[in-house]
Motif scaffolding. Structure first.
Motif, PDB file in Angstrom:
ATOM      1  N   TYR A  99       6.704   3.930 -23.846  1.00 61.59           N
ATOM      2  CA  TYR A  99       5.891   4.234 -22.671  1.00 61.59           C
ATOM      3  C   TYR A  99       4.913   3.095 -22.417  1.00 61.59           C
ATOM      4  CZ  TYR A  99       7.577   9.048 -22.830  1.00 61.59           C
ATOM      5  OH  TYR A  99       8.368  10.165 -22.813  1.00 61.59           O
ATOM      6  N   LEU A 100       4.856   2.639 -21.173  1.00 58.75           N
ATOM      7  CA  LEU A 100       3.876   1.650 -20.774  1.00 58.75           C
ATOM      8  C   LEU A 100       2.539   2.350 -20.574  1.00 58.75           C
ATOM      9  CD1 LEU A 100       2.905  -1.127 -19.649  1.00 58.75           C
ATOM     10  CD2 LEU A 100       3.740  -0.358 -17.403  1.00 58.75           C
ATOM     11  N   CYS A 101       1.509   1.890 -21.290  1.00 55.94           N
ATOM     12  CA  CYS A 101       0.165   2.458 -21.204  1.00 55.94           C
ATOM     13  C   CYS A 101      -0.780   1.342 -20.767  1.00 55.94           C
ATOM     14  CB  CYS A 101      -0.263   3.014 -22.560  1.00 55.94           C
ATOM     15  SG  CYS A 101       0.861   4.257 -23.262  1.00 55.94           S
ATOM     16  N   ASP A 102      -1.143   1.334 -19.498  1.00 59.78           N
ATOM     17  CA  ASP A 102      -1.942   0.220 -18.961  1.00 59.78           C
ATOM     18  C   ASP A 102      -3.267   0.734 -18.417  1.00 59.78           C
ATOM     19  OD1 ASP A 102      -2.988  -2.034 -17.851  1.00 59.78           O
ATOM     20  OD2 ASP A 102      -1.145  -2.679 -16.879  1.00 59.78           O
ATOM     21  N   LEU A 103      -4.277   0.767 -19.281  1.00 56.43           N
ATOM     22  CA  LEU A 103      -5.618   1.158 -18.847  1.00 56.43           C
ATOM     23  C   LEU A 103      -6.263   0.061 -18.011  1.00 56.43           C
ATOM     24  CD1 LEU A 103      -6.939   2.725 -22.173  1.00 56.43           C
ATOM     25  CD2 LEU A 103      -6.466   3.966 -20.044  1.00 56.43           C
ATOM     26  N   GLY A 104      -5.900  -1.183 -18.257  1.00 54.83           N
ATOM     27  CA  GLY A 104      -6.506  -2.293 -17.544  1.00 54.83           C
ATOM     28  C   GLY A 104      -6.210  -2.286 -16.064  1.00 54.83           C
TER      29      GLY A 104
END
Length: 252
Positions: A99-104
């Motif tokens: 899973y791609l997790c991109d908080l930025g």
């Protein structure tokens, strides 16, 4: 395509946190030029001042939260060796699904990167990115995201899905924390039934929704900007004041 409850539970701890480049300026003003903070420092600063950090801060913090939760994860991104560097996190469920997790970039939730999908299916999915639908294309070592916004506007981003070595990650993080070119604050906000995107960038602020981009009235004083950013993020005004002043000094 939604994340498992284990991954989602960690991700949701960051729901109210903005992505922002102001904390690094505030930290630099207090510590002889700044640099990459430890996760312990990030937690302490958040508890005291309501700060969060840039994409490197958030990725390192998220990785630590995943580690504590027993979720396998590592850093991914692009352009690690220049000023366009961006970092995110790849997390794996119990079946090794990534899973791609991109908080930025303020994604609403992680998105499944199915390695069997090597080209676009034409499917646009909503509910993953504020103010836009996305298409996801996954190759052997890269992932392309196309963002579809109101008014037929499109943009794209390509992630290198290979694990960033720790030394390279920290060197890029240090470089990013010492670059003071752009004042930026982004936050997911609820507008009606959708999750929208609020942004402050170098003296302008606006709201992006599925209906389009809506600029806010311009402000002329530092104190007025501190008030507006505080209202959107909860970051202490003393931090905002010091950060905006530091940026002005660096770019004056």
């Amino acid at each position: 395509m939604r994340a498992t409850k284990e991954i989602a539970a960690v991700w949701e701890r960051f729901d109210r946190m903005p992505m922002e480049t102001l904390t690094k300026a505030w930290y630099a003003s207090r510590s002889a030029g700044g640099g990459q903070r430890t996760v312990k420092q990030m937690r302490e600063h958040h508890a005291t001042y309501g700060t969060s950090g840039n994409c490197f801060d958030l990725a390192l913090w998220l990785l630590d939260e995943f580690r504590q939760a027993g979720v396998e994860a590592y850093a991914i991104g692009h352009d690690m060796r220049n000023e366009k560097a961006h970092v995110a996190v790849m997390a794996f469920d119990e079946h090794r699904s990534p899973y791609l997790c991109d908080l930025g970039d303020m994604w609403i939730q992680p998105v499944l990167l199915d390695p069997k999908r090597s080209s676009f299916t034409g499917e646009r999915i909503a509910g993953f990115f504020p103010g836009a639908q996305v298409q996801v294309s996954v190759g052997e070592s890269s992932c392309e995201i196309i963002y579809h916004r109101a008014g037929e506007k499109r943009s794209q981003q390509v992630y290198d899905l290979r694990k960033i070595p720790q030394l390279e990650l920290m060197q890029a993080a240090e470089a990013s924390q010492r670059c003071f070119r752009t004042q930026l604050v982004e936050r997911r906000v609820r507008v009606g039934q959708e999750v929208a995107h609020w942004e402050f960038s170098d003296g302008e602020s606006f709201l992006s929704t599925s209906a389009g981009l809506f600029p806010e009235p311009k402000l002329t004083s530092l104190e007025a900007w501190c008030d507006r950013i505080y209202e959107r993020t909860g970051i202490a005004k003393e931090v905002l004041r010091d950060a905006l002043t530091y940026y002005a000094q660096q770019n004056g």
